[in-house]
Design a protein around this motif. Sequence first.
Motif, PDB file in Angstrom:
ATOM      1  N   ILE A  51       8.662   2.681 -15.312  1.00 20.03           N
ATOM      2  CA  ILE A  51       7.505   2.094 -14.636  1.00 20.03           C
ATOM      3  C   ILE A  51       7.983   1.176 -13.508  1.00 20.03           C
ATOM      4  N   PHE A  52       7.506   1.436 -12.310  1.00 16.39           N
ATOM      5  CA  PHE A  52       7.858   0.635 -11.143  1.00 16.39           C
ATOM      6  C   PHE A  52       6.617  -0.119 -10.678  1.00 16.39           C
ATOM      7  N   SER A  53       6.784  -1.398 -10.395  1.00 19.20           N
ATOM      8  CA  SER A  53       5.619  -2.200 -10.008  1.00 19.20           C
ATOM      9  C   SER A  53       5.999  -3.235  -8.962  1.00 19.20           C
ATOM     10  N   VAL A  54       4.965  -3.762  -8.294  1.00 20.37           N
ATOM     11  CA  VAL A  54       5.166  -4.759  -7.248  1.00 20.37           C
ATOM     12  C   VAL A  54       4.133  -5.869  -7.423  1.00 20.37           C
ATOM     13  N   MET A  55       4.592  -7.114  -7.205  1.00 20.51           N
ATOM     14  CA  MET A  55       3.700  -8.277  -7.184  1.00 20.51           C
ATOM     15  C   MET A  55       3.875  -8.986  -5.851  1.00 20.51           C
ATOM     16  N   GLU A  56       2.793  -9.535  -5.328  1.00 23.14           N
ATOM     17  CA  GLU A  56       2.897 -10.381  -4.152  1.00 23.14           C
ATOM     18  C   GLU A  56       2.564 -11.821  -4.521  1.00 23.14           C
ATOM     19  N   ASP A 110       0.826  -1.217   0.000  1.00 23.05           N
ATOM     20  CA  ASP A 110       0.000   0.000   0.000  1.00 23.05           C
ATOM     21  C   ASP A 110       0.854   1.259   0.000  1.00 23.05           C
ATOM     22  N   TYR A 111       1.961   1.243   0.772  1.00 25.40           N
ATOM     23  CA  TYR A 111       2.850   2.410   0.808  1.00 25.40           C
ATOM     24  C   TYR A 111       3.497   2.629  -0.566  1.00 25.40           C
ATOM     25  N   LEU A 112       3.953   1.542  -1.192  1.00 32.45           N
ATOM     26  CA  LEU A 112       4.602   1.656  -2.500  1.00 32.45           C
ATOM     27  C   LEU A 112       3.644   2.254  -3.531  1.00 32.45           C
ATOM     28  N   ILE A 113       2.374   1.890  -3.443  1.00 31.01           N
ATOM     29  CA  ILE A 113       1.384   2.398  -4.399  1.00 31.01           C
ATOM     30  C   ILE A 113       1.053   3.862  -4.120  1.00 31.01           C
ATOM     31  N   LYS A 114       0.735   4.166  -2.867  1.00 35.17           N
ATOM     32  CA  LYS A 114       0.257   5.504  -2.516  1.00 35.17           C
ATOM     33  C   LYS A 114       1.362   6.552  -2.473  1.00 35.17           C
ATOM     34  N   GLU A 115       2.521   6.170  -1.932  1.00 34.18           N
ATOM     35  CA  GLU A 115       3.592   7.153  -1.708  1.00 34.18           C
ATOM     36  C   GLU A 115       4.695   7.109  -2.769  1.00 34.18           C
ATOM     37  N   ASN A 116       4.963   5.940  -3.330  1.00 35.55           N
ATOM     38  CA  ASN A 116       6.092   5.810  -4.256  1.00 35.55           C
ATOM     39  C   ASN A 116       5.667   5.707  -5.717  1.00 35.55           C
ATOM     40  N   GLY A 117       4.366   5.733  -5.976  1.00 33.37           N
ATOM     41  CA  GLY A 117       3.907   5.727  -7.362  1.00 33.37           C
ATOM     42  C   GLY A 117       4.044   4.397  -8.067  1.00 33.37           C
ATOM     43  N   ILE A 158      14.663   3.068   0.264  1.00 30.23           N
ATOM     44  CA  ILE A 158      15.367   2.195  -0.694  1.00 30.23           C
ATOM     45  C   ILE A 158      14.502   1.881  -1.910  1.00 30.23           C
ATOM     46  N   LEU A 159      13.193   1.699  -1.725  1.00 33.73           N
ATOM     47  CA  LEU A 159      12.316   1.336  -2.837  1.00 33.73           C
ATOM     48  C   LEU A 159      11.648   2.538  -3.499  1.00 33.73           C
ATOM     49  N   THR A 160      12.083   3.741  -3.176  1.00 36.62           N
ATOM     50  CA  THR A 160      11.598   4.899  -3.936  1.00 36.62           C
ATOM     51  C   THR A 160      12.195   4.840  -5.343  1.00 36.62           C
ATOM     52  N   LYS A 161      11.528   5.487  -6.265  1.00 28.30           N
ATOM     53  CA  LYS A 161      11.977   5.426  -7.654  1.00 28.30           C
ATOM     54  C   LYS A 161      13.391   5.978  -7.816  1.00 28.30           C
ATOM     55  N   ASP A 162      13.655   7.126  -7.207  1.00 25.36           N
ATOM     56  CA  ASP A 162      14.974   7.755  -7.337  1.00 25.36           C
ATOM     57  C   ASP A 162      16.075   6.862  -6.796  1.00 25.36           C
ATOM     58  N   THR A 163      15.841   6.284  -5.611  1.00 25.31           N
ATOM     59  CA  THR A 163      16.875   5.449  -5.001  1.00 25.31           C
ATOM     60  C   THR A 163      17.105   4.179  -5.802  1.00 25.31           C
ATOM     61  N   LEU A 164      16.037   3.566  -6.265  1.00 26.45           N
ATOM     62  CA  LEU A 164      16.175   2.310  -7.000  1.00 26.45           C
ATOM     63  C   LEU A 164      16.928   2.515  -8.307  1.00 26.45           C
ATOM     64  N   VAL A 165      16.604   3.575  -9.024  1.00 26.93           N
ATOM     65  CA  VAL A 165      17.328   3.871 -10.272  1.00 26.93           C
ATOM     66  C   VAL A 165      18.779   4.224  -9.971  1.00 26.93           C
ATOM     67  N   GLU A 166      18.998   4.976  -8.896  1.00 34.26           N
ATOM     68  CA  GLU A 166      20.357   5.325  -8.505  1.00 34.26           C
ATOM     69  C   GLU A 166      21.162   4.065  -8.191  1.00 34.26           C
ATOM     70  N   LEU A 167      20.558   3.129  -7.478  1.00 30.55           N
ATOM     71  CA  LEU A 167      21.247   1.879  -7.152  1.00 30.55           C
ATOM     72  C   LEU A 167      21.633   1.127  -8.424  1.00 30.55           C
ATOM     73  N   ILE A 168      20.713   1.028  -9.357  1.00 34.83           N
ATOM     74  CA  ILE A 168      20.976   0.260 -10.578  1.00 34.83           C
ATOM     75  C   ILE A 168      22.016   0.941 -11.456  1.00 34.83           C
ATOM     76  N   THR A 169      21.918   2.249 -11.603  1.00 41.70           N
ATOM     77  CA  THR A 169      22.786   2.959 -12.554  1.00 41.70           C
ATOM     78  C   THR A 169      24.106   3.429 -11.961  1.00 41.70           C
ATOM     79  N   LYS A 170      24.137   3.635 -10.618  1.00 42.49           N
ATOM     80  CA  LYS A 170      25.325   4.247 -10.027  1.00 42.49           C
ATOM     81  C   LYS A 170      26.057   3.368  -9.011  1.00 42.49           C
TER      82      LYS A 170
END
Length: 1002
Positions: free
Chosen positions: A124-129, A17-24, A247-259
């Motif tokens: 596009i960032f997504s989550v599955m359970e 719910d947090y990832l959807i509402k707050e992290n897009g 850590i799972l915000t869009k900016d941080t996740l892209v930063e982790l992957i690219t940098k």
Amino acid sequence: MRGQIDERYEYQREIIDYLIKENGYAERDHRQYDKNYALDRELLFHFLKDTQEDTLANLEKVFGDDLEETIINTINNFVISKKGSLLSLLKHGIDINNQHLTLLYGKPATDFNPELSKLYSENIFSVMEEVNPDKENKERVDLVIFVNGFAVISFELKSNSQGQNYENAIYQYRTSRNPKNRLFLFKAGCLVNFAMDTEEVYMTTQLDEEKTFFLPFNMGKGKGVNSGAGNPTFEDKYSVSYMWEDILTKDTLVELITKFIFIESKEFKDQVTGKVKLKERIIFPRYHQLDVIRKTLADLRVNKTSQNYLIQHSAGSGKTNSIAWLAHRLASLHDNNDEQIFNNIIIMTDRVVVDRQLQKAIMGIEHKAGLIRVMDDKCTSVDLKIALESNTKIVVTTIQKFPYVLDLIKDDNNRSGIALKDKNYAVIIDEAHSSTAGKNMIAVTSSLSSDDNFYEQDIQDQLAQEIQSSGKQKNVSMFAFTATPKATTLRLFGRLDKHGNYRAFHLYSMKQAIEEGFILDVLANYTTYETYYQLNKEIADDPELKTTEAKRQIAQQIDLNPTNISQRTKIIIEHFRKHVMGELGNQAKAMVIMSSRKAAVKYQQAFEAYIEKHNYSGIGLLTAFSGKVEDGGMEFTEASINGISEDRTAQEFNKDGYKFLIVANKYQVGFDQPKLSAMYVLKKINGVNAVQPLSRLNRICPPYDKTPFVLDFANSYEDIERAFAPYYTTTLLANSVNKQLIYNLVEKIDGFYVIDPMSVESANMILHKVNVNSRDKKNLNFYFGATEKKIKELDEHKKREVVTTLKRFVRCYEFLLQVSSLADQELQKFYNYIVYLLKYINISHPGQGYDLTGKIKASKFQQNKTGEYTKGTTRSNPEVKLPLADDIDLSEVKKKKLSAIIEEINQITGSNFDKDIAVKSMLQLRDLMMKSNDLRSSANNNSEQDFELSYFERIDDMLIEGLQHNKEFFTLLLNNDELKKEVLGTFAEEIYKSLRESEVNR
């Protein structure tokens, strides 16, 4: 049950719910997961159509209805190939039929290009359970995170309140997850897998069934003295909430992957086949590594080049990768106005091995030609200067090259000086230590200074320039990494906290590293020995000698005594065979710390003789020391003893056949050998010089459980524990710079009457000329020669005092130049003169004029075990002080008869008290009292008579504190009030005056 947090229906849903509402994020149904390719196909093509419609249209003309399958198969074939990976795919995209597809848009370094910013927002960032990784496996993965349809992170979640924790999640990954499954396939599946409960997080980048190695990804419980493993507790949220909030915000996740995330490749030799193989692993930053880089960059965007940064990271922190990430990010860093902050990144290190590791790590992060250049042993200072003037973004070098670069700049008619001064520099120092507080560091700052070249100015302007270019430069920021910051390091690079103490900008403590299992507590299996012996005088006369020199000669003879060597050799080898050799699958090794190069040679011979006599096999040894050693008419070098070149010693020691490395002042800093399981110490060590060599032993050695052993023949456990205490949690500088000290030293030097003020003035006029001719050089020779003559006319004691004071002045002045606003041109002239003078003079040191060789005899040697310590250390004493303000010499060196010295040593090793023992104990107690803040405050605020009242009130406390120095004698004083006052009253006046004087000079 009430109070329980349901793992799936509460904890898991709260994260989603947090990832959807707050992290897009978009939530996706697990039925949309493609098991064969670890993909969400629909989202992948949604992303491609939104961002690269024209490219898809061009490809559709070629492949028609087969386009989707062609793209999927091309991607899959690349990521599962030997040279491919999901990480490379996301970083660099893929080419299909001469058309390039970008599969992840990184965040632009600036806002100059709106189109790039728009494309970045299209990711596009997504989550599955409850994702089912394959058809056979009924256990589903709790959460999977996708970026543009690619599965990049998996989570197994556990709830502590339901009786499970991260260890159960780790067990699940190890036993229930198939590493060959596409979701978990190394380099092709998820980049990282997290085992997480409500309190802690652990991670792995490669599943390998029971061998899977997990690392903590925790923030640490607290800061400073409260630091340790784990996470903070909060009243209103989970301890691990930083995972979805950050850590799972869009900016941080892209930063982790690219940098941040990169694939490390290491070559190793197969011990069975002899073939060289390549071992790869995905490097994902630990939390403190990610934290230090992001906090440093955020501070720089605001402060630009105005600040320095001290990074206090323990051994086991992954320093090489932290430096690589920092250098890489600094090379492209822009401030809040989108302007580039640094033109060049300079990494200073003393170790070529680390240079190569850094180079590989940086190139692993970014494959860009010309990005980095390592100035190895073959490179000169000219090469360094050229590299700094070129477009090479990152230059790795040693600090020792900079003084020569400065000379080149001075001789280059301003051309290179202007080229260098117009740039901004980030200087990263690998293992900041005392060399960064002296002339080498001044050369660094001077070489890179943005101020105008001073060779066009008159002498007054030049002197002002020399002073200004020695401290913090407006175009240079320093980033100093160390596990053991000295007081001078804290003052040079640290930040003032709200309590007025200097501390590190970022901390990863020894305590946290030990608790997280990245290093071992080397004090947890510590055994001490003491050598007992009898000394006898072998001559009739009784010459008068200085105690310190006599004891030094006696100690050296004891160290090299054949009986002593033989006894210690037996203890060491047999201990190693019985307790160490079988560890780490019979790969365990040991280091022997020697007091001298000659001792190293002697012990090497004794070890080989003992091993041969007892027909022991598989116990090879190597010896390491610099230079040459003459013994018994023969000459020994490291290469001649080992039969290999000196630069191959560490490499050879890694081989199975070698078990012992006997060292004299080598391999005690920066030597990383995980198989090192025991250390035998035969040398007096203290302070940071104790922490650094013993820390060679703290490396873990997966997959084995390692137990470090220390046998110490020269130090007490209490002294070693005291040495570690300032670095166990955090380190603080509790006192400040003492400018008055410099003027006191000048006054003292003037009192020697050896330096003519006119010589100082005349020499500086010559030293600051643009062209120095032969007549000038002769004049300099005359000035320095006249001073040297005056020094040589003094007696031996005064001569040594003069030279020591001159050296101390240089050391203190160089330090103060870097950290204070000391702007005194007369002092700068004085400093210039003394620096050249110390190079010029050659004062011999004949010792005490008396050689004790053959004049004393030691017998009745006995090695007694004095303690076994197995609890390890938890002692923290974070305060350190600059030695500059408290360096007080209270008394002259006392002289004793040779017979009295021998009697004193005999009694220290087991006899009754006499006056000599009493004197030594009094001096020890006096030193304790000199360090008392209570007595310092009393001396500063009271008359001498009133001070004596508090002085005598404190005596019992000081005696109890000093029991470790001389238990028997101090106990005697505690039980005898009359003797106590008589003995300790002799120091009251001396301590009062010295404490008041030191307080005035602070």
